[in-house]
Design a protein around this motif. Structure first.
Motif, PDB file in Angstrom:
ATOM      1  N   LYS A   1      37.697  28.745  49.877  1.00 29.10           N
ATOM      2  CA  LYS A   1      36.387  28.078  50.054  1.00 29.10           C
ATOM      3  C   LYS A   1      36.285  27.331  51.374  1.00 29.10           C
ATOM      4  CE  LYS A   1      36.884  25.589  46.418  1.00 29.10           C
ATOM      5  NZ  LYS A   1      38.049  26.302  45.895  1.00 29.10           N
ATOM      6  N   THR A   2      37.291  26.476  51.615  1.00 24.96           N
ATOM      7  CA  THR A   2      37.190  25.611  52.790  1.00 24.96           C
ATOM      8  C   THR A   2      37.268  26.425  54.080  1.00 24.96           C
ATOM      9  OG1 THR A   2      38.130  23.817  51.493  1.00 24.96           O
ATOM     10  CG2 THR A   2      38.107  23.518  53.868  1.00 24.96           C
TER      11      THR A   2
ATOM     12  N   ASP B   1      33.968  18.452  48.114  1.00 27.99           N
ATOM     13  CA  ASP B   1      35.103  18.677  47.231  1.00 27.99           C
ATOM     14  C   ASP B   1      35.750  17.316  46.970  1.00 27.99           C
ATOM     15  OD1 ASP B   1      37.238  19.487  45.808  1.00 27.99           O
ATOM     16  OD2 ASP B   1      38.022  20.895  47.283  1.00 27.99           O
TER      17      ASP B   1
ATOM     18  N   ASN C   1      39.195  18.433  52.466  1.00 31.12           N
ATOM     19  CA  ASN C   1      40.005  18.785  53.631  1.00 31.12           C
ATOM     20  C   ASN C   1      39.282  19.575  54.717  1.00 31.12           C
ATOM     21  OD1 ASN C   1      40.006  21.089  52.104  1.00 31.12           O
ATOM     22  ND2 ASN C   1      42.150  20.917  51.519  1.00 31.12           N
TER      23      ASN C   1
ATOM     24  N   ASP D   1      30.786  22.532  50.903  1.00 34.08           N
ATOM     25  CA  ASP D   1      32.063  22.985  50.340  1.00 34.08           C
ATOM     26  C   ASP D   1      32.270  22.216  49.042  1.00 34.08           C
ATOM     27  OD1 ASP D   1      34.628  23.873  49.850  1.00 34.08           O
ATOM     28  OD2 ASP D   1      35.554  22.820  51.536  1.00 34.08           O
TER      29      ASP D   1
END
Ligand code: ATP
Ligand code: MG
Length: 299
Positions: free
Chosen positions: A50-51, A74, A79, A153
């Motif tokens: 995802k990130t 998130d 991150n 995200d």
């Protein structure tokens, strides 16, 4: 999954009630006609990319001439800033401080992408009270002036925080790898949302594939199940190759589309960006960013 589905149902019912009330006072559709595109990136299983997709797609879209704002929602595992190659001094929840305004929490990352960092390790972060929600709502409203596309995200799975962001977004990219466990979790996500959202707003991105055929096989596998049990078909926006360039870029804390723009994974990202820009928007009536915030905060 049963209790998660139940939680989701309760949440949606709560929201529907609040929206009905809001409609009465004419607040809900303040955002109609606004053009900012809101795209949430989510997954069933964690760690499927995802990130990396959020960061690299943001850079790809920015390089294609869009003004992009990436928001790390998130909660607890934030991150985005690590992969953006810049240091975030402030995060989303700093907006709760009286003297902190939107400009103070927006950082500039690779390729000039603007981003708002998430909050690492704060599990209860979204359990802010009603007053605080209103403050966040008010301060975040101006994001749409700064961006053509807002990428969010989210975390993985079906936690309340993730569900709220996904339900509020007009477009959702559901990323998975070909692994059976990731596919099972992706299906669980489709199933959970299928009762509540217009399913057409979810599209798949298949990550870590070896060749194109693998992508087609995965999409077919998912759709065999969704057709059989949910009577729906989920479209696919594209795929990303398994590529060492991704791992190397993560180690260097730089987006792979910048570090190695000719790598197979980077080319896939540029294609995904083009597909997003050239394809139809997923919904004909755009609620834009304000519509997103109204939904997220339950107005
Ligand atoms: N296309 C790819 N090729 C090779 N490795 C990849 C690829 N995509 C992701 N990875 C690996 O998977 C790791 C996890 O990716 P990422 O952090 O983007 O996942 P995530 O879904 O955001 O995870 P989380 O659920 O923890 O937020 C990366 O650090 C990288 O090592
Ligand atoms: Mg992540």
């Amino acid at each position: 999954m049963a209790d998660q589905a139940e939680k989701l149902r309760d949440l949606v019912e709560e929201r529907a009630e609040e929206e009905a009330q809001a409609r009465q006072v004419g607040e809900l559709y303040l955002g109609v006609g606004e053009n900012t595109r809101v795209i949430a990136i989510t997954s069933g299983k964690g760690g499927v990319g995802k990130t990396n997709l959020a960061v690299n797609l943001s850079v790809g879209l920015q390089q294609a001439g869009q003004r992009v704002l990436l928001i790390d929602a998130d909660i607890g595992m934030a991150n985005v800033n690590l992969l953006m190659g810049s240091v975030a001094n402030r995060s989303l929840l700093d907006l709760l401080e009286n003297d902190v305004e939107l400009e103070d929490v927006i950082e500039e990352g690779a390729a000039g992408v603007k981003y708002i960092s998430g909050v690492a390790g704060v599990e209860a972060a979204m359990n802010v009270n009603r007053m605080e929600q209103k403050k966040l709502h008010r301060k975040l409203a101006r994001c749409s002036e700064l961006a053509d596309v807002i990428i969010i995200d989210t975390g993985a799975g079906l936690n309340r925080n993730v569900i709220e962001f996904v339900l509020a977004a007009e477009e959702v990219l559901l990323i998975t790898t070909p692994e059976p466990t990731a596919l099972a979790d992706a299906y669980a996500v489709i199933k959970a949302y299928s009762t509540y959202t217009d399913r057409r707003n979810i599209r798949l991105v298949i990550n870590r594939i070896r060749d194109e055929e693998e992508c087609y096989a995965v999409v077919e596998k998912i759709n065999q199940t969704t057709k059989k049990f949910l009577n729906v078909t989920i479209g696919c926006l594209g795929y990303i190759y398994e590529d060492r360039a991704v791992i190397e870029a993560v180690h260097k804390q730089e987006p792979f589309v910048i570090l190695n723009e000719k790598s197979p994974a980077a080319r896939c990202i540029f294609e995904l960006a083009q597909s997003l820009l050239s394809g139809e928007k997923m919904n004909s009536v755009s609620r834009g960013w304000r519509g997103f915030l109204d939904k997220l905060f339950g107005y």
